[in-house]
Motif scaffolding. Sequence first.
Motif, PDB file in Angstrom:
ATOM      1  N   GLU A 165      -8.904   1.075   8.411  1.00 10.38           N
ATOM      2  CA  GLU A 165     -10.001   0.216   7.956  1.00 10.38           C
ATOM      3  C   GLU A 165      -9.668  -1.269   8.093  1.00 10.38           C
ATOM      4  OE1 GLU A 165     -10.977   1.599   3.995  1.00 10.38           O
ATOM      5  OE2 GLU A 165     -11.724   3.515   4.749  1.00 10.38           O
TER       6      GLU A 165
ATOM      7  N   VAL B  58      -3.110   7.386   2.093  1.00  9.41           N
ATOM      8  CA  VAL B  58      -3.830   6.171   1.691  1.00  9.41           C
ATOM      9  C   VAL B  58      -3.517   5.070   2.706  1.00  9.41           C
ATOM     10  CG1 VAL B  58      -4.105   4.424  -0.114  1.00  9.41           C
ATOM     11  CG2 VAL B  58      -3.806   6.808  -0.753  1.00  9.41           C
TER      12      VAL B  58
ATOM     13  N   GLN C 275      -5.434   5.530   6.071  1.00  8.99           N
ATOM     14  CA  GLN C 275      -6.837   5.123   6.005  1.00  8.99           C
ATOM     15  C   GLN C 275      -6.940   3.611   5.881  1.00  8.99           C
ATOM     16  OE1 GLN C 275      -9.649   8.089   4.002  1.00  8.99           O
ATOM     17  NE2 GLN C 275      -7.693   8.573   3.045  1.00  8.99           N
ATOM     18  N   TYR C 276      -5.981   3.003   5.180  1.00  8.72           N
ATOM     19  CA  TYR C 276      -5.973   1.549   5.055  1.00  8.72           C
ATOM     20  C   TYR C 276      -5.800   0.896   6.427  1.00  8.72           C
ATOM     21  CZ  TYR C 276      -4.588  -3.198   3.965  1.00  8.72           C
ATOM     22  OH  TYR C 276      -4.516  -4.570   3.922  1.00  8.72           O
TER      23      TYR C 276
ATOM     24  N   VAL D 193       0.884  -1.170   0.000  1.00 13.45           N
ATOM     25  CA  VAL D 193       0.000   0.000   0.000  1.00 13.45           C
ATOM     26  C   VAL D 193       0.919   1.217   0.000  1.00 13.45           C
ATOM     27  CG1 VAL D 193      -1.893   1.211   1.167  1.00 13.45           C
ATOM     28  CG2 VAL D 193      -1.682  -1.268   1.403  1.00 13.45           C
ATOM     29  N   CYS D 194       0.679   2.154  -0.914  1.00 12.88           N
ATOM     30  CA  CYS D 194       1.558   3.315  -1.053  1.00 12.88           C
ATOM     31  C   CYS D 194       0.799   4.620  -0.850  1.00 12.88           C
ATOM     32  CB  CYS D 194       2.200   3.325  -2.443  1.00 12.88           C
ATOM     33  SG  CYS D 194       2.985   1.788  -2.893  1.00 12.88           S
TER      34      CYS D 194
END
Lengths: 236, 232
Positions: A79, A72, A75-76, A67-68
Amino acid sequence: MAGGDDLKLLGLWSSPFVLRVQLALSLKGLSYEYIEEEALVNKGELLLKYNPVHKKVPVLIHNGKPVCESRVILQYIDEAFAGIGPSLLPADPYERAVARFWAAYIDDTMLPVWNKSSMGKTEEEMAEGKKQSLATAEVLEGALRDCGKGKPFFGGDSAGYVDVVLGGLLGWVRASDELHGVKPFDPERTPLLVAWSERFGALEAVEPVVPDVSRLVEFGKMWKARLAAAAAGASN
Amino acid sequence: MAGKEDLKLLGLLVSPFVIRVRMALSMKGLNYEYVEEDLFNKSELLLKLNPVHKKVPVLIHNGKPICESLVILQYVDELFTGRAILPTDPYERATARFWAAYIEDKLCPAWIGILKAKAEEERAEKVKETLAAIEHVEVAFAKCSNGNVFFGGDSIGYLDIVLGSFLFWFEALRRMYGLEIINTSKTPLLAAWAERFGGSVEAKEVVPEADKAVQYANKLHAAAAVKLVSSE
């Protein structure tokens, strides 16, 4: 800590964007393997593999999937690990929208003028950057005052998304006075932000994670010298 | 289906950012009052509700303003049930957000830069940047769509809206400068996707004719020329 979750973070000790991710992981109490880019022999390869578009850190690798982009990633994390530790984003959709708005403001409006004030190509540009930086800091001060409503953090009683997004810059905020003779958060014009940075910096989950100021100053001085040499070389 | 919500949208018919919001509201089956702003003469309401950026779109829900198109899209998606705009899986959401950020931060300033360029050299530079960026987005489509017809799968989703809102401007740029940002030889997947998007019910409802964008661009250029002259 969720069993069977493999978390790795590709980072750089001096990067405020990497620091944001470390702060988020720390606040949520998540363990991860930290891989320092500076120490890597094959960093080019690794970055190309996990972040082919930008070839930059931070990259969070969760069970092998990358995940970059720091916001982002934040939030990842919020979640994917929703049940673990505190939430970064508020529960209320309107408050979430406000938080996202200010996070975007910090990156899209504030950061560019901060960079201009310290890395502008001319004295004029840097002076303009300094003026604009003061203005954006005042807008952010207003956000803390109005949205925060007298609470200690942007996130309310505890640190949240915006605190982490701004908090990533804390090391450089502290180093800025010695490096550039500029206090991004002026005690007279933005007293709430000054108080916020002390309070956020003192948090148990934050204090050990923020890089050492003297190390950042040293790095900053070396970087400035390099830029000056490049500029001098270019004008010959 | 959302009950009677008090929704107002401050917008501009040719703004892709506004179109994104209109598509999302339409997809959720929401009614709203639309107010066309004159950006050369901004309303008191706009200045009051978006003091930080003074831009459209501004969605006003029960009197409270939400600004920034991507923030509004996520707000609408999270608050209102019905068709999902963003994916539900956290990793897919992260992928969608990553590409939305790429489109916003790399592709958008590049193509807008083509319009704003004051000299041919600058324009050529921006064209180069735009074409480089769109190549990355072509790769993104292959990855995100997973063999489906839209970024969002078999129906329009977040990335379709974010990128699709630019298409009529890309057509305007083709008419103005002969530039093909998306074409069948270099970006075949996006070319096919653009046809599908353009032909969709959702797009037909809110996307204007490319000529409206050309007209607006001419208006902007004329205003810039006036500014230049009057500053001499």
